[in-house]
Structures are given as structure tokens and as C-alpha cells.
Design a protein around this motif. Structure first.
Motif, PDB file in Angstrom:
ATOM      1  N   UNK A  65       0.999  -1.002   0.011  1.00  0.00           N
ATOM      2  CA  UNK A  65      -0.324  -0.020  -0.026  1.00  0.00           C
ATOM      3  C   UNK A  65       0.802   1.325   0.505  1.00  0.00           C
ATOM      4  N   UNK A  66       0.941   2.249  -0.352  1.00  0.00           N
ATOM      5  CA  UNK A  66       1.428   3.745  -0.727  1.00  0.00           C
ATOM      6  C   UNK A  66       0.564   4.645   0.261  1.00  0.00           C
ATOM      7  N   UNK A  67       1.175   4.839   1.547  1.00  0.00           N
ATOM      8  CA  UNK A  67       1.130   6.224   2.129  1.00  0.00           C
ATOM      9  C   UNK A  67       1.452   7.278   2.701  1.00  0.00           C
ATOM     10  N   UNK A  68       2.599   7.288   2.205  1.00  0.00           N
ATOM     11  CA  UNK A  68       3.868   8.176   2.056  1.00  0.00           C
ATOM     12  C   UNK A  68       4.941   8.431   3.030  1.00  0.00           C
ATOM     13  N   UNK A  69       5.753   9.121   2.292  1.00  0.00           N
ATOM     14  CA  UNK A  69       6.782   9.168   3.559  1.00  0.00           C
ATOM     15  C   UNK A  69       6.099   8.700   5.299  1.00  0.00           C
ATOM     16  N   UNK A  70       5.393   9.593   5.404  1.00  0.00           N
ATOM     17  CA  UNK A  70       4.877   9.778   7.208  1.00  0.00           C
ATOM     18  C   UNK A  70       3.632   8.447   7.445  1.00  0.00           C
ATOM     19  N   UNK A  71       2.400   8.659   6.836  1.00  0.00           N
ATOM     20  CA  UNK A  71       1.739   7.152   7.005  1.00  0.00           C
ATOM     21  C   UNK A  71       3.084   5.915   6.364  1.00  0.00           C
ATOM     22  N   UNK A  95       5.794   3.698   0.723  1.00  0.00           N
ATOM     23  CA  UNK A  95       4.732   1.662   0.245  1.00  0.00           C
ATOM     24  C   UNK A  95       5.146   0.890   1.087  1.00  0.00           C
ATOM     25  N   UNK A  96       4.442   0.418   2.242  1.00  0.00           N
ATOM     26  CA  UNK A  96       4.597  -0.268   2.692  1.00  0.00           C
ATOM     27  C   UNK A  96       4.061  -1.968   3.081  1.00  0.00           C
ATOM     28  N   UNK A  97       4.612  -3.038   3.152  1.00  0.00           N
ATOM     29  CA  UNK A  97       3.623  -4.219   3.096  1.00  0.00           C
ATOM     30  C   UNK A  97       2.642  -4.702   4.337  1.00  0.00           C
ATOM     31  N   UNK A  98       1.449  -4.068   4.133  1.00  0.00           N
ATOM     32  CA  UNK A  98       0.203  -5.346   5.359  1.00  0.00           C
ATOM     33  C   UNK A  98       1.202  -6.353   5.613  1.00  0.00           C
ATOM     34  N   UNK A  99       0.585  -5.872   7.865  1.00  0.00           N
ATOM     35  CA  UNK A  99       1.034  -7.107   8.449  1.00  0.00           C
ATOM     36  C   UNK A  99       0.178  -8.867   7.561  1.00  0.00           C
ATOM     37  N   UNK A 100       0.598  -9.279   7.619  1.00  0.00           N
ATOM     38  CA  UNK A 100       0.293 -10.341   7.014  1.00  0.00           C
ATOM     39  C   UNK A 100      -1.076 -11.095   7.615  1.00  0.00           C
TER      40      UNK A 100
END
Length: 133
Positions: A65-71, A95-100
Motif C-alpha cells: 500500500x502507498x501511504x506516503x513517507x509519514x504514513x 510504500x509498506x507491506x500490510x502485516x500478513x
């Protein structure tokens, strides 16, 4: 780990790990019902775009997911997300990986995808790519 890399730095299609069908179904069902979302593959994985910008996608057996640097920093610190790095040492900022455990629950996944859409809609629209003549 990735097999043979092409000049783009991405794994070749034949060496890429596919997303499990149940993840594809859950991802598709959890996408917000918003007319601005355009579904199209990115690097062979299901993805969603809004106004030309990537919102979210599957990558192997994970949800990005794309949340921006702060998110993204908040998601890592408060919710156990991990920075997205499609290749070792190649972290994609924002961008982060959603916890499984969150990605396995459709309602929780839908919340992550909605947050990604909300953030992405704050970005300037991308102009459509020019097609080669």
C-alpha cells in the motif's frame, strides 16, 4: 531469490512468484468501491491506480500500500507494517507491506486499502503515458 534479473532490475516473468489465488480474490474484494480506481496489472501482479498513481498492489504473497513517507513510518511503528523493498536494498519510500494477519482479514485489509486510496488522492494527477508512434 529472484531468479534472473532483467535490465529493468525486476525479476523476469518466468522467475517471479505468483500471488496465491485466494490473495487475488481477497485483494479484489477489499478494494474501495470508488469510480476513480482503475485496476490493471503492475509487473504481472494485480494493482489499483487512481488518477494515474499507484494506490496498492499485490506482490508475491504480500499486499503493498502507498501511504506516503509519514504514513508509512506510522504504519511501521504502530501497526507492524514493513517497508516495501521489491529487491534487497531497494526500498520504495512511502510504500509498506500490510502485516500478513491484517491482509488475511478482508475488512481489515479494506481499511488499509482505503487509507492508501485516501493518501494517493492527495497527489497530483499523472498525465497518461504517451503511446509510441
Amino acid at each position: 531469490m529472484f531468479g534472473r534479473l532483467r535490465s529493468t532490475g525486476m525479476p523476469s516473468p518466468s522467475s517471479r512468484k505468483s500471488s496465491p489465488p485466494e490473495w487475488v480474490e481477497r485483494f479484489t474484494a477489499a478494494l474501495p468501491a470508488d469510480p476513480r480506481i482503475v485496476r490493471k496489472p503492475m509487473f504481472g501482479y494485480p494493482a489499483a491506480f487512481a488518477e494515474g498513481n499507484l494506490v496498492c498492489s499485490l506482490y508475491q504473497d504480500a499486499v503493498v500500500v502507498r501511504l506516503g513517507k509519514d504514513g508509512a513510518a506510522r504504519a511501521v511503528a504502530e501497526h507492524g507494517a514493513r517497508q516495501f523493498a521489491p529487491m534487497p536494498g531497494r526500498t520504495m519510500t512511502g510504500y509498506v507491506l500490510v502485516p500478513p494477519t491484517d491482509a488475511e482479514q478482508q475488512e481489515t485489509l479494506a481499511t488499509w486499502l482505503r487509507q492508501a486510496l485516501d493518501f494517493t488522492l492527495t497527489l497530483p494527477k499523472k498525465a497518461p503515458a504517451k503511446s509510441p508512434r
